[in-house]
Design a protein around this motif. Structure first.
Motif, PDB file in Angstrom:
ATOM      1  N   GLU A 163       3.190  -9.906  10.890  1.00 69.19           N
ATOM      2  CA  GLU A 163       2.041 -10.719  10.483  1.00 69.19           C
ATOM      3  C   GLU A 163       0.743 -10.254  11.151  1.00 69.19           C
ATOM      4  O   GLU A 163      -0.329 -10.416  10.592  1.00 69.19           O
ATOM      5  CB  GLU A 163       2.287 -12.205  10.742  1.00 69.19           C
ATOM      6  N   TYR A 164       0.826  -9.675  12.320  1.00 74.17           N
ATOM      7  CA  TYR A 164      -0.355  -9.188  13.037  1.00 74.17           C
ATOM      8  C   TYR A 164      -1.102  -8.122  12.234  1.00 74.17           C
ATOM      9  O   TYR A 164      -2.314  -8.010  12.298  1.00 74.17           O
ATOM     10  CB  TYR A 164       0.074  -8.626  14.397  1.00 74.17           C
ATOM     11  N   PHE A 165      -0.392  -7.344  11.438  1.00 76.05           N
ATOM     12  CA  PHE A 165      -0.982  -6.228  10.717  1.00 76.05           C
ATOM     13  C   PHE A 165      -1.375  -6.562   9.283  1.00 76.05           C
ATOM     14  O   PHE A 165      -1.901  -5.722   8.568  1.00 76.05           O
ATOM     15  CB  PHE A 165      -0.005  -5.044  10.690  1.00 76.05           C
TER      16      PHE A 165
ATOM     17  N   VAL B 200       6.130 -12.663 -14.290  1.00 76.96           N
ATOM     18  CA  VAL B 200       5.407 -11.713 -13.442  1.00 76.96           C
ATOM     19  C   VAL B 200       5.736 -11.988 -11.979  1.00 76.96           C
ATOM     20  O   VAL B 200       5.753 -13.125 -11.539  1.00 76.96           O
ATOM     21  CB  VAL B 200       3.879 -11.818 -13.675  1.00 76.96           C
ATOM     22  N   PHE B 201       6.022 -10.935 -11.236  1.00 76.23           N
ATOM     23  CA  PHE B 201       6.271 -11.051  -9.802  1.00 76.23           C
ATOM     24  C   PHE B 201       5.751  -9.783  -9.150  1.00 76.23           C
ATOM     25  O   PHE B 201       6.381  -8.740  -9.186  1.00 76.23           O
ATOM     26  CB  PHE B 201       7.770 -11.220  -9.522  1.00 76.23           C
ATOM     27  N   ASP B 202       4.543  -9.865  -8.615  1.00 68.11           N
ATOM     28  CA  ASP B 202       3.930  -8.742  -7.919  1.00 68.11           C
ATOM     29  C   ASP B 202       3.688  -9.142  -6.472  1.00 68.11           C
ATOM     30  O   ASP B 202       3.307 -10.273  -6.196  1.00 68.11           O
ATOM     31  CB  ASP B 202       2.585  -8.359  -8.541  1.00 68.11           C
ATOM     32  N   VAL B 203       3.906  -8.222  -5.561  1.00 69.68           N
ATOM     33  CA  VAL B 203       3.633  -8.450  -4.145  1.00 69.68           C
ATOM     34  C   VAL B 203       2.631  -7.408  -3.706  1.00 69.68           C
ATOM     35  O   VAL B 203       2.860  -6.205  -3.859  1.00 69.68           O
ATOM     36  CB  VAL B 203       4.920  -8.337  -3.294  1.00 69.68           C
ATOM     37  N   THR B 204       1.498  -7.876  -3.168  1.00 71.76           N
ATOM     38  CA  THR B 204       0.497  -6.974  -2.609  1.00 71.76           C
ATOM     39  C   THR B 204       0.273  -7.337  -1.154  1.00 71.76           C
ATOM     40  O   THR B 204       0.326  -8.499  -0.776  1.00 71.76           O
ATOM     41  CB  THR B 204      -0.845  -7.047  -3.364  1.00 71.76           C
ATOM     42  N   VAL B 205       0.038  -6.335  -0.344  1.00 71.51           N
ATOM     43  CA  VAL B 205      -0.267  -6.522   1.070  1.00 71.51           C
ATOM     44  C   VAL B 205      -1.508  -5.701   1.375  1.00 71.51           C
ATOM     45  O   VAL B 205      -1.549  -4.495   1.104  1.00 71.51           O
ATOM     46  CB  VAL B 205       0.907  -6.069   1.973  1.00 71.51           C
ATOM     47  N   ASN B 206      -2.514  -6.376   1.911  1.00 69.49           N
ATOM     48  CA  ASN B 206      -3.779  -5.715   2.242  1.00 69.49           C
ATOM     49  C   ASN B 206      -4.325  -4.939   1.043  1.00 69.49           C
ATOM     50  O   ASN B 206      -4.863  -3.862   1.170  1.00 69.49           O
ATOM     51  CB  ASN B 206      -3.619  -4.797   3.449  1.00 69.49           C
ATOM     52  N   GLY B 207      -4.135  -5.517  -0.149  1.00 66.79           N
ATOM     53  CA  GLY B 207      -4.654  -4.912  -1.363  1.00 66.79           C
ATOM     54  C   GLY B 207      -3.775  -3.843  -1.995  1.00 66.79           C
ATOM     55  O   GLY B 207      -4.090  -3.319  -3.052  1.00 66.79           O
ATOM     56  N   GLU B 208      -2.656  -3.516  -1.370  1.00 66.17           N
ATOM     57  CA  GLU B 208      -1.755  -2.473  -1.881  1.00 66.17           C
ATOM     58  C   GLU B 208      -0.542  -3.126  -2.559  1.00 66.17           C
ATOM     59  O   GLU B 208       0.121  -3.967  -1.970  1.00 66.17           O
ATOM     60  CB  GLU B 208      -1.274  -1.581  -0.735  1.00 66.17           C
ATOM     61  N   LEU B 209      -0.256  -2.719  -3.792  1.00 62.88           N
ATOM     62  CA  LEU B 209       0.899  -3.219  -4.511  1.00 62.88           C
ATOM     63  C   LEU B 209       2.163  -2.635  -3.884  1.00 62.88           C
ATOM     64  O   LEU B 209       2.318  -1.425  -3.803  1.00 62.88           O
ATOM     65  CB  LEU B 209       0.821  -2.818  -5.988  1.00 62.88           C
ATOM     66  N   VAL B 210       3.055  -3.509  -3.418  1.00 58.52           N
ATOM     67  CA  VAL B 210       4.286  -3.025  -2.791  1.00 58.52           C
ATOM     68  C   VAL B 210       5.526  -3.310  -3.634  1.00 58.52           C
ATOM     69  O   VAL B 210       6.564  -2.699  -3.411  1.00 58.52           O
ATOM     70  CB  VAL B 210       4.473  -3.580  -1.350  1.00 58.52           C
ATOM     71  N   PHE B 211       5.414  -4.215  -4.596  1.00 58.04           N
ATOM     72  CA  PHE B 211       6.513  -4.441  -5.537  1.00 58.04           C
ATOM     73  C   PHE B 211       5.957  -5.073  -6.801  1.00 58.04           C
ATOM     74  O   PHE B 211       5.124  -5.966  -6.743  1.00 58.04           O
ATOM     75  CB  PHE B 211       7.597  -5.362  -4.965  1.00 58.04           C
TER      76      PHE B 211
ATOM     77  N   PRO C 133      -0.814   0.895  14.888  1.00 57.25           N
ATOM     78  CA  PRO C 133      -0.986   1.971  15.871  1.00 57.25           C
ATOM     79  C   PRO C 133       0.308   2.774  16.016  1.00 57.25           C
ATOM     80  O   PRO C 133       1.410   2.236  15.881  1.00 57.25           O
ATOM     81  CB  PRO C 133      -1.297   1.225  17.173  1.00 57.25           C
ATOM     82  N   ALA C 134       0.192   4.044  16.279  1.00 52.70           N
ATOM     83  CA  ALA C 134       1.348   4.944  16.366  1.00 52.70           C
ATOM     84  C   ALA C 134       2.321   4.540  17.475  1.00 52.70           C
ATOM     85  O   ALA C 134       3.507   4.833  17.373  1.00 52.70           O
ATOM     86  CB  ALA C 134       0.873   6.373  16.586  1.00 52.70           C
ATOM     87  N   ASP C 135       1.842   3.861  18.504  1.00 54.95           N
ATOM     88  CA  ASP C 135       2.729   3.495  19.609  1.00 54.95           C
ATOM     89  C   ASP C 135       3.479   2.173  19.381  1.00 54.95           C
ATOM     90  O   ASP C 135       4.238   1.745  20.227  1.00 54.95           O
ATOM     91  CB  ASP C 135       1.936   3.421  20.919  1.00 54.95           C
TER      92      ASP C 135
END
Length: 73
Positions: free
Chosen positions: A12-14, A27-38, A65-67
């Motif tokens: 949830e932090y990201f 219709v069933f669409d999932v978007t996260v931060n504007g990106e369609l993921v399903f 972050p990479a770490d």
């Protein structure tokens, strides 16, 4: 599926935006931060267990972050 995603504090932090918008016609669409993921419409079926979560984790790789490692159950 909602428990699989909404109960995870580590992701949830990201997520800057999360929308669940009721619709009609199956219709069933999932978007996260504007990106369609399903998209049920694009794949022609309901999501398999873990499929939406995996899409969310993939989308979040661009902003975490990479770490910081996100657990993949």
């Amino acid at each position: 599926m909602t428990d699989e995603i909404l109960n995870e504090r580590e992701i949830e932090y990201f997520i800057s935006s999360w929308k669940l918008i009721p619709s009609t016609g199956g219709v069933f669409d999932v978007t996260v931060n504007g990106e369609l993921v399903f998209s049920k419409h694009e794949v022609g079926r309901h999501a398999e267990p873990g499929e939406v979560r995996a899409g969310i984790l993939k989308a979040l790789e661009a902003v975490r972050p990479a770490d910081i490692e996100l657990a993949s159950k």
